[in-house]
Design an enzyme around this catalytic site. Structure first.
Site, mmCIF file in Angstrom:
data_model
loop_
_atom_site.group_PDB
_atom_site.id
_atom_site.type_symbol
_atom_site.label_atom_id
_atom_site.label_comp_id
_atom_site.label_asym_id
_atom_site.label_seq_id
_atom_site.Cartn_x
_atom_site.Cartn_y
_atom_site.Cartn_z
ATOM 1 N N MET A 1 -9.527 -3.112 7.889
ATOM 2 C CA MET A 1 -9.044 -3.499 9.214
ATOM 3 C C MET A 1 -8.300 -2.387 9.966
ATOM 4 O O MET A 1 -7.733 -2.670 11.025
ATOM 5 C CB MET A 1 -8.156 -4.761 9.091
ATOM 6 C CG MET A 1 -8.879 -5.933 8.440
ATOM 7 S SD MET A 1 -7.866 -7.404 8.202
ATOM 8 C CE MET A 1 -7.638 -7.946 9.905
ATOM 9 N N GLU A 2 -8.313 -1.154 9.439
ATOM 10 C CA GLU A 2 -7.519 -0.086 10.086
ATOM 11 C C GLU A 2 -8.175 1.289 10.144
ATOM 12 O O GLU A 2 -7.791 2.124 10.979
ATOM 13 C CB GLU A 2 -6.165 0.083 9.366
ATOM 14 C CG GLU A 2 -5.258 -1.121 9.382
ATOM 15 C CD GLU A 2 -5.543 -2.114 8.244
ATOM 16 O OE1 GLU A 2 -6.271 -1.743 7.296
ATOM 17 O OE2 GLU A 2 -5.054 -3.268 8.314
ATOM 18 N N GLY B 1 -12.420 -4.384 1.189
ATOM 19 C CA GLY B 1 -13.429 -5.301 0.684
ATOM 20 C C GLY B 1 -14.705 -4.510 0.415
ATOM 21 O O GLY B 1 -15.154 -3.733 1.255
ATOM 22 N N GLU C 1 0.816 -1.217 0.000
ATOM 23 C CA GLU C 1 0.000 0.000 0.000
ATOM 24 C C GLU C 1 0.855 1.276 0.000
ATOM 25 O O GLU C 1 0.368 2.340 -0.394
ATOM 26 C CB GLU C 1 -0.983 -0.018 1.179
ATOM 27 C CG GLU C 1 -2.055 -1.092 0.979
ATOM 28 C CD GLU C 1 -2.957 -1.318 2.186
ATOM 29 O OE1 GLU C 1 -4.134 -1.635 1.986
ATOM 30 O OE2 GLU C 1 -2.480 -1.203 3.345
ATOM 31 N N ASP D 1 -11.482 -6.741 -3.366
ATOM 32 C CA ASP D 1 -12.286 -7.989 -3.307
ATOM 33 C C ASP D 1 -13.646 -7.593 -2.764
ATOM 34 O O ASP D 1 -13.843 -6.445 -2.364
ATOM 35 C CB ASP D 1 -11.616 -9.017 -2.369
ATOM 36 C CG ASP D 1 -11.444 -8.464 -0.959
ATOM 37 O OD1 ASP D 1 -10.395 -7.892 -0.674
ATOM 38 O OD2 ASP D 1 -12.397 -8.541 -0.156
HETATM 39 C C1 3QA Z 1 -5.956 -7.815 4.628
HETATM 40 C C2 3QA Z 1 -5.432 -6.367 4.581
HETATM 41 C C3 3QA Z 1 -5.717 -5.612 5.859
HETATM 42 O O1 3QA Z 1 -4.734 -4.630 6.089
HETATM 43 C C4 3QA Z 1 -7.053 -4.970 5.604
HETATM 44 C C5 3QA Z 1 -6.177 -5.606 3.530
HETATM 45 C C6 3QA Z 1 -9.268 -5.791 1.793
HETATM 46 N N1 3QA Z 1 -10.176 -6.805 1.744
HETATM 47 C C7 3QA Z 1 -10.581 -7.061 3.013
HETATM 48 C C8 3QA Z 1 -11.498 -7.994 3.560
HETATM 49 N N2 3QA Z 1 -11.665 -8.010 4.904
HETATM 50 C C9 3QA Z 1 -10.990 -7.141 5.679
HETATM 51 N N3 3QA Z 1 -10.105 -6.236 5.214
HETATM 52 C C10 3QA Z 1 -9.907 -6.193 3.874
HETATM 53 N N4 3QA Z 1 -6.956 -4.606 4.208
HETATM 54 C C11 3QA Z 1 -5.060 -8.613 5.440
HETATM 55 S S1 3QA Z 1 -5.106 -10.307 5.207
HETATM 56 C C12 3QA Z 1 -4.001 -10.667 3.925
HETATM 57 C C13 3QA Z 1 -2.594 -10.782 4.379
HETATM 58 O O2 3QA Z 1 -1.791 -11.381 3.398
HETATM 59 C C14 3QA Z 1 -8.231 -4.257 3.572
HETATM 60 C C15 3QA Z 1 -9.082 -5.394 3.084
HETATM 61 N N5 3QA Z 1 -12.179 -8.840 2.790
HETATM 62 C C16 3QA Z 1 -0.466 -11.531 3.832
HETATM 63 C C17 3QA Z 1 0.138 -12.722 3.160
HETATM 64 O O3 3QA Z 1 0.083 -13.822 4.003
#
Ligand code: 3QA
Length: 230
Positions: free
Chosen positions: A172-173, A78, A12, A196
């Site tokens: 998540m932030e 998401g 990001e 997504d």
């Molecule tokens: C997801 C990231 C976290 O910082 C929140 C992406 C996008 N789609 C989401 C969803 N639910 C919740 N949050 C999001 N961000 C962290 S898990 C993947 C880690 O991969 C937003 C977000 N559906 C690391 C490799 O192992």
């Protein structure tokens, strides 16, 4: 003005650091903070790591330690609102914590005493975002962003968050960053590009679209920095 630009994951902030070009690196509180200049502003950039706790620490550090006077969050989310497709941008006009639950005592979801169920965003920064969107001739949706310490990947959980908070996107932030900025009286903006749609395909789509959606958000944020007056 000193501007903080934060993300949660390396992907990001990479496009932002690339755009800034040269910067110095300071280690603080088990994280790296990158300082440089862009469009006449001092900039501090960092990725917090995933979730509400790490993002709270980073936002507070950027303000208290690195003296940021304004904070912009850039990243992915998401989508909940069916009008948001992968790659589309959303700016939060209100934010809430979908996993904060003391409903056992009769309180609404996302509420704790002396807090509020929703945090309202800065109207002035949203207005700048809308100007940038019309300059770039792209669609920018305004809406409610729900935050929680969960990667949501089920239709059931997504529907519950939609019904409970009328949320348009989830991540998540954002709300933890908003809580910090509101308390420390620093104007903030939470921008996300959809990676997504938080359903059973979410982890697959996330892996495929993280980089391109993070790039969409970062490009937009840097245009905003160019518009913000010194
Ligand atoms: C997801 C990231 C976290 O910082 C929140 C992406 C996008 N789609 C989401 C969803 N639910 C919740 N949050 C999001 N961000 C962290 S898990 C993947 C880690 O991969 C937003 C977000 N559906 C690391 C490799 O192992």
């Amino acid at each position: 003005m000193k501007i903080a630009i934060m993300g949660a994951m390396p992907e990001e902030i990479e496009p932002i650091l690339k755009k800034i070009g040269t910067y110095s690196t300071t280690k603080y509180a088990l994280n790296n903070y990158y300082e440089g200049r862009y469009a006449g502003h001092d900039i501090v950039v960092a990725y917090s790591k995933i979730g509400k706790v790490f993002s709270t620490l980073t936002a507070a550090s950027m303000i208290e330690k690195f003296k940021a006077e304004l904070l912009l969050f850039s990243g992915v989310a998401g989508g909940i609102n069916p009008s948001l497709k992968i790659g589309d941008l959303i700016v939060a006009n209100a934010l809430c914590q979908h996993d904060l639950d003391i409903t056992a005592f009769g309180h609404p979801h996302g509420f704790v005493p002396e807090g509020s169920q929703f945090i309202n965003a800065e109207k002035e920064l949203i207005a700048i975002a809308n100007d940038v969107a019309s300059d770039m001739n792209i669609k920018l949706q305004e809406g409610i962003i729900a935050t929680g310490d969960q990667f949501v990947h089920s239709q059931e959980r997504k529907d519950w968050i939609s019904a409970t908070f009328n949320a348009d996107a989830l991540e998540m932030e954002g709300t933890s960053v908003a809580v910090v900025c509101e308390a420390l009286q620093v104007p903030f903006l939470i921008l996300r590009a959809i990676s997504d749609t938080a359903d059973m395909d979410a982890s697959f789509n996330f892996d495929e679209f993280l980089e391109s959606s993070a790039q969409e958000s970062a490009t937009f944020i840097m245009k905003m920095v160019e518009k913000i007056g010194n």
